[in-house]
Design a protein around this motif. Structure first.
Motif, short mmCIF file in Angstrom:
data_model
loop_
_atom_site.label_atom_id
_atom_site.label_comp_id
_atom_site.label_asym_id
_atom_site.label_seq_id
_atom_site.Cartn_x
_atom_site.Cartn_y
_atom_site.Cartn_z
N LEU A 157 0.81 -1.21 0.00
CA LEU A 157 0.00 0.00 0.00
C LEU A 157 0.85 1.27 0.00
O LEU A 157 0.55 2.22 -0.72
CB LEU A 157 -0.94 0.02 1.22
CG LEU A 157 -1.95 -1.13 1.31
CD1 LEU A 157 -2.78 -1.00 2.59
CD2 LEU A 157 -2.86 -1.16 0.09
N GLU A 158 1.88 1.30 0.85
CA GLU A 158 2.73 2.50 0.96
C GLU A 158 4.15 2.10 1.30
O GLU A 158 4.38 1.11 2.01
CB GLU A 158 2.21 3.46 2.04
CG GLU A 158 0.87 4.10 1.75
CD GLU A 158 0.50 5.12 2.80
OE1 GLU A 158 1.22 6.14 2.92
OE2 GLU A 158 -0.49 4.89 3.52
N ASN A 159 5.10 2.92 0.81
CA ASN A 159 6.50 2.74 1.15
C ASN A 159 6.98 3.95 1.93
O ASN A 159 6.74 5.09 1.51
CB ASN A 159 7.34 2.55 -0.11
CG ASN A 159 8.82 2.46 0.20
OD1 ASN A 159 9.49 3.47 0.33
ND2 ASN A 159 9.31 1.24 0.33
N GLY A 212 10.31 4.21 2.97
CA GLY A 212 11.75 4.02 3.02
C GLY A 212 12.07 2.59 3.38
O GLY A 212 11.92 1.68 2.57
N ASN A 213 12.49 2.36 4.63
CA ASN A 213 12.80 0.99 5.04
C ASN A 213 11.64 0.32 5.77
O ASN A 213 11.79 -0.78 6.30
CB ASN A 213 14.06 0.95 5.91
CG ASN A 213 13.86 1.62 7.25
OD1 ASN A 213 12.96 2.44 7.41
ND2 ASN A 213 14.69 1.27 8.22
N VAL A 214 10.50 0.97 5.80
CA VAL A 214 9.28 0.37 6.36
C VAL A 214 8.17 0.51 5.32
O VAL A 214 8.06 1.54 4.65
CB VAL A 214 8.87 1.06 7.69
CG1 VAL A 214 7.55 0.50 8.20
CG2 VAL A 214 9.96 0.89 8.74
N GLU A 215 7.36 -0.53 5.20
CA GLU A 215 6.27 -0.51 4.23
C GLU A 215 4.96 -0.94 4.89
O GLU A 215 4.95 -1.73 5.84
CB GLU A 215 6.57 -1.45 3.05
CG GLU A 215 7.72 -0.97 2.19
CD GLU A 215 8.01 -1.91 1.03
OE1 GLU A 215 8.66 -1.46 0.07
OE2 GLU A 215 7.61 -3.10 1.08
N LEU A 216 3.85 -0.42 4.35
CA LEU A 216 2.51 -0.80 4.76
C LEU A 216 1.93 -1.73 3.70
O LEU A 216 1.91 -1.40 2.51
CB LEU A 216 1.63 0.44 4.92
CG LEU A 216 0.17 0.21 5.35
CD1 LEU A 216 0.11 -0.33 6.78
CD2 LEU A 216 -0.64 1.51 5.23
N TRP A 217 1.44 -2.90 4.15
CA TRP A 217 0.90 -3.91 3.23
C TRP A 217 -0.53 -4.27 3.62
O TRP A 217 -0.93 -4.10 4.78
CB TRP A 217 1.76 -5.18 3.28
CG TRP A 217 3.05 -5.07 2.55
CD1 TRP A 217 4.17 -4.39 2.93
CD2 TRP A 217 3.36 -5.69 1.29
NE1 TRP A 217 5.15 -4.55 1.98
CE2 TRP A 217 4.69 -5.33 0.98
CE3 TRP A 217 2.65 -6.51 0.42
CZ2 TRP A 217 5.32 -5.77 -0.19
CZ3 TRP A 217 3.28 -6.95 -0.74
CH2 TRP A 217 4.59 -6.58 -1.05
N ARG A 218 -1.26 -4.80 2.66
CA ARG A 218 -2.57 -5.40 2.92
C ARG A 218 -2.48 -6.89 2.63
O ARG A 218 -1.82 -7.32 1.67
CB ARG A 218 -3.65 -4.78 2.05
CG ARG A 218 -5.02 -5.51 2.19
CD ARG A 218 -6.14 -4.79 1.47
NE ARG A 218 -6.45 -3.55 2.16
CZ ARG A 218 -6.54 -2.37 1.56
NH1 ARG A 218 -6.31 -2.26 0.27
NH2 ARG A 218 -6.84 -1.29 2.26
N ALA A 219 -3.15 -7.68 3.46
CA ALA A 219 -3.25 -9.12 3.25
C ALA A 219 -4.73 -9.49 3.22
O ALA A 219 -5.49 -9.09 4.11
CB ALA A 219 -2.54 -9.89 4.37
N GLU A 220 -5.13 -10.24 2.22
CA GLU A 220 -6.54 -10.62 2.05
C GLU A 220 -6.65 -12.13 1.98
O GLU A 220 -5.85 -12.80 1.32
CB GLU A 220 -7.10 -10.00 0.77
CG GLU A 220 -8.53 -10.44 0.44
CD GLU A 220 -8.99 -9.98 -0.94
OE1 GLU A 220 -10.05 -10.43 -1.37
OE2 GLU A 220 -8.27 -9.17 -1.56
N THR A 221 -7.64 -12.68 2.67
CA THR A 221 -7.86 -14.12 2.62
C THR A 221 -9.34 -14.41 2.86
O THR A 221 -10.06 -13.61 3.44
CB THR A 221 -7.00 -14.85 3.68
OG1 THR A 221 -7.14 -16.27 3.53
CG2 THR A 221 -7.40 -14.45 5.10
N GLY A 252 7.78 12.61 4.42
CA GLY A 252 7.41 13.87 3.78
C GLY A 252 6.12 13.78 3.01
O GLY A 252 5.79 14.65 2.21
N GLY A 253 5.31 12.68 3.28
CA GLY A 253 4.05 12.51 2.56
C GLY A 253 2.89 13.02 3.37
O GLY A 253 3.00 13.48 4.47
#
Length: 268
Positions: free
Chosen positions: A159-161, A163-172, A267-268
Motif C-alpha cells: 500500500l505504501e512505502n 523508506g525501510n518500512v512498508e505498509l501492506w494489505r493481506a486478504e484471505t 514527507g508525505g
C-alpha cells in the motif's frame, strides 16, 4: 461498547467498541494481546468470550444489551493481532450459520500490517502465497507443512512505502491461526514487531528523527505489539447476513500514530 473491569481482560479497565450488530452476531474492536476465545496457545490468558459470558452471568448492562445469550467466536484470530473480533450466539443457530459461511469461504478478511525491508530485498508489490499451514507439534506457533498442513491462500498488496518500512494489505477468505504472519514471513515481508516469525523490532521516535537519539525514553517503541490489524470483514448479501455488511475496525491509536509519523518522516 462492551466494558470489562480492571484485572479481567487486562490490568487496566478495557472498553471494546461494538463495530457491527446483526441478528445473533456482534463484532468488537479488540486490542492486540487479547485472545478472542480459549485456545491451547493462549492457555491461562483471559479471553473475550469467557469474560463476556461472566459479565452476562453477572447481569452487567453493557453485556446484556448486546443480546447474545451464549457468545462464542465465529473463528479464532491471533491474540497478538488487533482488529475485528466476530462473535455469535450459540442459541438460535447464529453461530452455526456464521461459522458455516466462514468455512465455506463466503467472507473476506482484510488485514493491514507493517514490515521492515532492506535495500534491494523488497517483495513484488502484489502476489499470492498458498503455502499450507499446520500447527507446530510442541510450540505455540504455525509452520508450513505439505504433509499435515491445511490449504491456505493469502493475497498480498503493498500500500505504501516509507523508506525501510512498508505498509501492506493481506486478504484471505479464511484466516487460519497465525496464517498471515507465517505467510508474510515466508514471503520475505515479516510483520514488524513479530519476533515469533522473524519480524524486525518496533520503530522508535529516535529512529524517525534526523537528530538520532532524542530525549530520555524516546527509544521506547512507538507501538510495541506486532503491527498487524484485522481491518475489515466483507460479508456478501445472502447468508449469513441478508443485506451483506462491511465490518470495519479502525486502527488502534498507537498503530495509527506510528503510520502517521512514518508518513511525516517520508514527507508525505
Amino acid at each position: 461498547m462492551l466494558s470489562f473491569p480492571p484485572h479481567t481482560l487486562r490490568a487496566a479497565p478495557t472498553l471494546l467498541p461494538v463495530i457491527f450488530r446483526g441478528s445473533g452476531v456482534v463484532a468488537l474492536a479488540k486490542p492486540a494481546g487479547v485472545p478472542v476465545d480459549e485456545h491451547p496457545w493462549t492457555r491461562g490468558v483471559p479471553d473475550i468470550c469467557g469474560e463476556f459470558r461472566k459479565r452476562l452471568a453477572a447481569g452487567t448492562a453493557s453485556a446484556v444489551a448486546l443480546g447474545l445469550k451464549r457468545p462464542a467466536a465465529v473463528l479464532s484470530t491471533d491474540a497478538e493481532c488487533s482488529g475485528a473480533a466476530l462473535l455469535a450466539d450459540r442459541d438460535g443457530g447464529a453461530l452455526e450459520k456464521w461459522r458455516n459461511a466462514a468455512g465455506s469461504e463466503l467472507l473476506r478478511f482484510f488485514f493491514v500490517f507493517l514490515t521492515r525491508v532492506s535495500a534491494g530485498t523488497s517483495a513484488e508489490g502484489e502476489f499470492v502465497c498458498r503455502l499450507p499451514v499446520a500447527a507446530h507439534f510442541t510450540e505455540a506457533r504455525a509452520l508450513v507443512s505439505r504433509k499435515t498442513g491445511k490449504k491456505a491462500e493469502t493475497r498480498f498488496c503493498r500500500l505504501e512505502n516509507f523508506g525501510n518500512v512498508e505498509l501492506w494489505r493481506a486478504e484471505t477468505a479464511f484466516p487460519r491461526l497465525h496464517q498471515i504472519r507465517l505467510h508474510a514471513a515466508e514471503s520475505g515481508i515479516p510483520v514488524l514487531g513479530d519476533a515469533l516469525y522473524g519480524g524486525a523490532p518496533a520503530v522508535s521516535n529516535a529512529e524517525l528523527s534526523r537528530k538520532g537519539r532524542l530525549n530520555k525514553g524516546e527509544e521506547r517503541p512507538l507501538y510495541a505489539p506486532p503491527c498487524l490489524h484485522l481491518e475489515r470483514i466483507s460479508v456478501p448479501a445472502g447468508a449469513p447476513a441478508e443485506n451483506g455488511a462491511e465490518i470495519v475496525a479502525p486502527l488502534p491509536d498507537g498503530f495509527a500514530a506510528l503510520v502517521g509519523k512514518l508518513r511525516r518522516s517520508r514527507g508525505g
